[in-house]
Design an enzyme around this catalytic site. Sequence first.
Site, PDB file in Angstrom:
ATOM      1  N   ASP A 119     -22.170  -3.175  12.272  1.00 63.14           N
ATOM      2  CA  ASP A 119     -21.026  -2.997  13.153  1.00 63.14           C
ATOM      3  C   ASP A 119     -21.462  -2.346  14.463  1.00 63.14           C
ATOM      4  OD1 ASP A 119     -18.059  -3.022  13.441  1.00 63.14           O
ATOM      5  OD2 ASP A 119     -18.339  -0.853  13.574  1.00 63.14           O
ATOM      6  N   GLU A 159     -23.473  -7.500  14.910  1.00 59.30           N
ATOM      7  CA  GLU A 159     -22.243  -7.684  15.676  1.00 59.30           C
ATOM      8  C   GLU A 159     -22.537  -7.095  17.047  1.00 59.30           C
ATOM      9  OE1 GLU A 159     -17.692  -6.248  16.340  1.00 59.30           O
ATOM     10  OE2 GLU A 159     -19.292  -4.908  15.759  1.00 59.30           O
TER      11      GLU A 159
END
Length: 564
Positions: A218, A277
């Site tokens: 993330d 990401e």
Amino acid sequence: MTHELTASRLASASSNATASGGWWRDAVIYQVYVRSFADSDGDGIGDLRGVRERLPHLARLGVDAVWLTPFYVSPQADGGYDVADYRAVDPLFGDLADADDLVRAAHDLGLRVIVDVVPNHTSDQHPWFRAALAGDPAARERYHFRPGRGAGGGQPPNDWESVFGGPAWTRTPDGAWYLHLFAPEQPDLNWEDPEVAAEFASVLRFWLDLGIDGFRIDVAHGMVKAPGLPDLGHGAQATLIGSQPLPFFDQDGVHAIHRSWRRLLDSYAGERIGVAEAWAPSSERLALYVRPDELHQAFNFRFLKCPWDADAMRTVIDGSLAATTSVGAPTTWVLSNHDVVRHRTRYGSLDRARAAALLMLALPGSAYVYQGEELGLPEVTDLPDGVRQDPAFLRTAGQDGLRDGCRVPLPWSGTEPPYGFGPAGSWLPQPAGWEGLSVAAQTGDPHSTLELYRAALELRRALPGLGAPEAGGADAGAGTEAGSGAEAPDDAATGHPGPTGMCWQPAPEGVLLFTRPGFACTFNTRPAPVELPAPGRPVLSSAPVETDGRTVLLPADSCTWWAI
């Protein structure tokens, strides 16, 4: 406890992946938003046991791996992306035994398991941050604490804004300010502190030892900030993410972190992977995250954000393939996820969503499928304000605040909510009229979106021209040096495929036509049928297609696969 994939499933895996040196290079990976996938205990929230019980659906769908969103101990200020304990399962979702059982069951079905790791920030309830608020100097060094500006330090240290809206700084009772690029409950970690790096290396080993096959990282672009935390100089900063350089995202220093994680992943058997990401201002900057000694995949958000326009799509495809080919990596395509409006709604119709799915699955590289897109689910746009939980909505600025609409729990069976999601209700209300979209209703219907996905994934595995091209000397998975001088995919004028094995062919305006070995794909973005020479024998189409073997009438808003 480690669990290996079954030999039978490995034996049936795509020959393309084996030839090209890494299973991830052409894998189709299914994203599970855990709280909305399947509820096993009747509390209205999906859980790990629910995921495990529904794994046969994913095996039958034909995906290669499953990515699980965070299930760690969390106050749930941002759907679990505010982690208070990275080594424990939140009771909402089960316990460590449930995680272990899920990994074992997935491997028995031949499915690999990827889990989220959240290294840019912790929860404000994490022991480290609680110690920092209590004034522990060592704990404060693990975050970004700064004195304020102006009279009495009453103004934030700089002009950075939260992605969720408002300032990216919150003042503590003792007058200091701390940085949070997302919600105030998500304080940013200071990756210049060696304790932070050591802690996350330990966290990765914990889950790798449990048997997971990789991590979706993330905010992989956010862990390092520009020296001195300089002002940006203007507002509306969330709209600039992914379009221009920013002092808090995509700093060069993040790559040293990812190299260290790659070395850790490579120290484990079984081809464990890291997935970024990452938002970067260009395809070339994004490709830096997947150099041979860094991560294995990076989501292609330019493709996700591309409008329904043939020229725009071709431009994005060419740029993406050229950038990743230059570093010997596969491109990773995605149409939807838990942070964006579902692509059926973005594109304006189910026909376009089905066509876009076939286009994505025909391109060289890997692809991600977000739960429910295989059912053709639309965005739920009429949720009552009182049930929304997205902090972007609650803070009234920043993003569009519509992330809850793509997180509504899945319909599995039945004629009324919760449509088999669990024994009782669901944490977000499901719309009336979804009974025809359920897994049970679509199974066996040759015209359904679910069966279209199943057929596409079966053909993708069977046809040798699909999946990833051979990596050759620039195999990112082998840890070799990036291929120097790798050329971009050739255009239609050359008539020969480039290093990706893909070649554009002449086509009418609004239509894309490309070939790969033994395969062709036609993609019509026009609102009316288009006639052109048949490139081969149709094997799958998102809409009924008419051909006499010489010419074909491509339906409006459609995609067709051809054997040639």
